[in-house]
Motif scaffolding. Structure first.
Motif, PDB file in Angstrom:
ATOM      1  N   ALA A  34     -10.878 -13.649  -0.231  1.00  0.00           N
ATOM      2  CA  ALA A  34      -9.882 -13.651  -0.956  1.00  0.00           C
ATOM      3  C   ALA A  34     -10.330 -13.274  -2.141  1.00  0.00           C
ATOM      4  O   ALA A  34      -9.840 -12.285  -2.828  1.00  0.00           O
ATOM      5  CB  ALA A  34      -8.963 -14.136  -0.870  1.00  0.00           C
ATOM      6  N   VAL A  35     -11.657 -13.813  -3.127  1.00  0.00           N
ATOM      7  CA  VAL A  35     -11.479 -13.668  -4.184  1.00  0.00           C
ATOM      8  C   VAL A  35     -12.760 -12.322  -4.346  1.00  0.00           C
ATOM      9  O   VAL A  35     -12.884 -11.472  -5.104  1.00  0.00           O
ATOM     10  CB  VAL A  35     -12.760 -14.209  -4.953  1.00  0.00           C
ATOM     11  CG1 VAL A  35     -13.139 -14.362  -5.939  1.00  0.00           C
ATOM     12  CG2 VAL A  35     -12.017 -16.129  -4.814  1.00  0.00           C
ATOM     13  N   GLN A  36     -13.278 -11.781  -2.709  1.00  0.00           N
ATOM     14  CA  GLN A  36     -14.413 -10.363  -2.524  1.00  0.00           C
ATOM     15  C   GLN A  36     -13.720  -9.931  -2.421  1.00  0.00           C
ATOM     16  O   GLN A  36     -13.664  -8.861  -3.026  1.00  0.00           O
ATOM     17  CB  GLN A  36     -15.119 -11.145  -1.261  1.00  0.00           C
ATOM     18  CG  GLN A  36     -16.452 -11.696  -1.439  1.00  0.00           C
ATOM     19  CD  GLN A  36     -17.023 -11.658  -0.400  1.00  0.00           C
ATOM     20  OE1 GLN A  36     -16.187 -12.019   0.680  1.00  0.00           O
ATOM     21  NE2 GLN A  36     -18.422 -13.164  -0.236  1.00  0.00           N
ATOM     22  N   HIS A  37     -11.934 -10.108  -2.297  1.00  0.00           N
ATOM     23  CA  HIS A  37     -11.496  -8.597  -2.133  1.00  0.00           C
ATOM     24  C   HIS A  37      -9.950  -8.610  -2.784  1.00  0.00           C
ATOM     25  O   HIS A  37      -9.128  -8.126  -1.910  1.00  0.00           O
ATOM     26  CB  HIS A  37     -11.234  -8.686  -0.169  1.00  0.00           C
ATOM     27  CG  HIS A  37     -12.284  -8.205   0.375  1.00  0.00           C
ATOM     28  ND1 HIS A  37     -13.004  -6.926   0.763  1.00  0.00           N
ATOM     29  CD2 HIS A  37     -13.046  -9.573   1.040  1.00  0.00           C
ATOM     30  CE1 HIS A  37     -13.826  -7.244   1.367  1.00  0.00           C
ATOM     31  NE2 HIS A  37     -13.970  -8.945   1.802  1.00  0.00           N
ATOM     32  N   HIS A  38     -10.266  -9.256  -3.821  1.00  0.00           N
ATOM     33  CA  HIS A  38      -9.369  -9.803  -4.615  1.00  0.00           C
ATOM     34  C   HIS A  38      -8.635  -7.970  -4.936  1.00  0.00           C
ATOM     35  O   HIS A  38      -6.837  -8.157  -5.303  1.00  0.00           O
ATOM     36  CB  HIS A  38      -9.444 -10.161  -6.010  1.00  0.00           C
ATOM     37  CG  HIS A  38      -8.449 -10.424  -7.665  1.00  0.00           C
ATOM     38  ND1 HIS A  38      -7.881  -9.166  -8.073  1.00  0.00           N
ATOM     39  CD2 HIS A  38      -7.887 -11.248  -7.402  1.00  0.00           C
ATOM     40  CE1 HIS A  38      -7.363  -9.786  -8.997  1.00  0.00           C
ATOM     41  NE2 HIS A  38      -6.990 -10.707  -8.596  1.00  0.00           N
ATOM     42  N   ASP A  39      -8.761  -7.182  -5.042  1.00  0.00           N
ATOM     43  CA  ASP A  39      -8.722  -5.973  -5.461  1.00  0.00           C
ATOM     44  C   ASP A  39      -7.353  -5.541  -4.434  1.00  0.00           C
ATOM     45  O   ASP A  39      -6.172  -4.699  -4.702  1.00  0.00           O
ATOM     46  CB  ASP A  39      -9.564  -4.853  -6.447  1.00  0.00           C
ATOM     47  CG  ASP A  39     -10.111  -4.986  -7.270  1.00  0.00           C
ATOM     48  OD1 ASP A  39      -9.320  -5.599  -7.872  1.00  0.00           O
ATOM     49  OD2 ASP A  39     -11.425  -4.768  -7.651  1.00  0.00           O
ATOM     50  N   THR A  40      -8.228  -5.504  -3.255  1.00  0.00           N
ATOM     51  CA  THR A  40      -7.729  -5.145  -1.939  1.00  0.00           C
ATOM     52  C   THR A  40      -6.111  -5.712  -2.312  1.00  0.00           C
ATOM     53  O   THR A  40      -4.581  -5.497  -1.552  1.00  0.00           O
ATOM     54  CB  THR A  40      -8.447  -5.697  -0.969  1.00  0.00           C
ATOM     55  OG1 THR A  40      -9.245  -4.233  -0.484  1.00  0.00           O
ATOM     56  CG2 THR A  40      -7.216  -4.473   0.636  1.00  0.00           C
ATOM     57  N   LEU A  41      -6.243  -7.352  -2.465  1.00  0.00           N
ATOM     58  CA  LEU A  41      -4.877  -7.775  -2.188  1.00  0.00           C
ATOM     59  C   LEU A  41      -3.885  -8.303  -2.737  1.00  0.00           C
ATOM     60  O   LEU A  41      -2.908  -7.738  -2.873  1.00  0.00           O
ATOM     61  CB  LEU A  41      -5.842  -9.587  -1.428  1.00  0.00           C
ATOM     62  CG  LEU A  41      -5.933  -9.929  -0.394  1.00  0.00           C
ATOM     63  CD1 LEU A  41      -6.675 -11.729  -0.417  1.00  0.00           C
ATOM     64  CD2 LEU A  41      -5.269  -9.652   0.755  1.00  0.00           C
ATOM     65  N   ALA A  42      -4.175  -7.761  -3.900  1.00  0.00           N
ATOM     66  CA  ALA A  42      -3.481  -7.513  -5.287  1.00  0.00           C
ATOM     67  C   ALA A  42      -2.500  -6.000  -5.089  1.00  0.00           C
ATOM     68  O   ALA A  42      -1.735  -5.987  -5.588  1.00  0.00           O
ATOM     69  CB  ALA A  42      -4.119  -7.292  -6.865  1.00  0.00           C
ATOM     70  N   ASP A  43      -3.461  -5.567  -4.121  1.00  0.00           N
ATOM     71  CA  ASP A  43      -3.003  -4.070  -3.896  1.00  0.00           C
ATOM     72  C   ASP A  43      -1.664  -4.030  -3.220  1.00  0.00           C
ATOM     73  O   ASP A  43      -0.826  -3.629  -3.549  1.00  0.00           O
ATOM     74  CB  ASP A  43      -3.785  -2.679  -3.775  1.00  0.00           C
ATOM     75  CG  ASP A  43      -4.752  -2.350  -4.624  1.00  0.00           C
ATOM     76  OD1 ASP A  43      -4.396  -2.825  -5.832  1.00  0.00           O
ATOM     77  OD2 ASP A  43      -5.501  -1.434  -4.450  1.00  0.00           O
ATOM     78  N   ASP A  44      -2.249  -4.794  -2.627  1.00  0.00           N
ATOM     79  CA  ASP A  44      -1.174  -5.540  -1.408  1.00  0.00           C
ATOM     80  C   ASP A  44       0.692  -6.206  -1.797  1.00  0.00           C
ATOM     81  O   ASP A  44       1.873  -5.573  -1.925  1.00  0.00           O
ATOM     82  CB  ASP A  44      -1.067  -6.591  -0.531  1.00  0.00           C
ATOM     83  CG  ASP A  44      -2.352  -5.877   0.919  1.00  0.00           C
ATOM     84  OD1 ASP A  44      -3.088  -4.774   0.376  1.00  0.00           O
ATOM     85  OD2 ASP A  44      -3.410  -6.698   1.094  1.00  0.00           O
ATOM     86  N   ALA A  45       0.597  -7.266  -3.237  1.00  0.00           N
ATOM     87  CA  ALA A  45       1.075  -7.545  -4.026  1.00  0.00           C
ATOM     88  C   ALA A  45       1.988  -6.446  -4.738  1.00  0.00           C
ATOM     89  O   ALA A  45       3.249  -6.652  -4.572  1.00  0.00           O
ATOM     90  CB  ALA A  45       0.845  -8.923  -4.781  1.00  0.00           C
ATOM     91  N   ILE A  46       1.118  -5.696  -4.742  1.00  0.00           N
ATOM     92  CA  ILE A  46       1.605  -4.787  -5.741  1.00  0.00           C
ATOM     93  C   ILE A  46       2.953  -4.275  -5.023  1.00  0.00           C
ATOM     94  O   ILE A  46       4.001  -3.375  -5.878  1.00  0.00           O
ATOM     95  CB  ILE A  46       0.844  -3.422  -6.957  1.00  0.00           C
ATOM     96  CG1 ILE A  46       0.731  -4.476  -7.422  1.00  0.00           C
ATOM     97  CG2 ILE A  46       2.123  -2.658  -7.344  1.00  0.00           C
ATOM     98  CD1 ILE A  46      -0.760  -4.193  -8.555  1.00  0.00           C
ATOM     99  N   ALA A  47       2.722  -3.399  -4.014  1.00  0.00           N
ATOM    100  CA  ALA A  47       2.614  -2.561  -2.897  1.00  0.00           C
ATOM    101  C   ALA A  47       4.578  -3.749  -2.370  1.00  0.00           C
ATOM    102  O   ALA A  47       5.358  -3.257  -2.279  1.00  0.00           O
ATOM    103  CB  ALA A  47       2.134  -2.058  -1.733  1.00  0.00           C
ATOM    104  N   SER A  48       4.532  -4.508  -2.576  1.00  0.00           N
ATOM    105  CA  SER A  48       5.848  -5.175  -1.568  1.00  0.00           C
ATOM    106  C   SER A  48       6.380  -5.406  -2.666  1.00  0.00           C
ATOM    107  O   SER A  48       6.505  -5.063  -3.414  1.00  0.00           O
ATOM    108  CB  SER A  48       5.496  -6.064  -1.886  1.00  0.00           C
ATOM    109  OG  SER A  48       3.956  -7.126  -1.355  1.00  0.00           O
TER     110      SER A  48
END
Length: 77
Positions: A63-77
């Motif tokens: 989760a820390v390594q891929h923070h940007d990808t996961l953060a983009d998911d949160a924004i998109a939802s």
């Protein structure tokens, strides 16, 4: 770990994974997400299996390594 493994996760699992990186207890995370602790543990088990990691801690590192990808998911939802 490649990003394609993140694609295996459901939206709720991604949300749980984002929150795992905060280092809070299952009880606190479950309360914040509005789910039972048992349900949270089931999500964590599924996340660990789908990401092919050995523990909740390793999943948190993903989760820390891929923070940007996961953060983009949160924004998109």
């Amino acid at each position: 770990m490649n990003v394609e493994k993140l694609d295996r996760l459901t939206g709720r699992e991604r949300e749980v994974l984002r929150n795992l990186a905060k280092g809070k207890t299952n009880r606190v995370l479950a309360g914040q997400l509005g789910i039972a602790e048992r349900t949270l543990r089931a999500h964590i088990t599924s996340i660990v299996r789908k990401l092919d990691v050995g523990s909740r801690f390793e999943a948190s590192l993903v989760a820390v390594q891929h923070h940007d990808t996961l953060a983009d998911d949160a924004i998109a939802s």
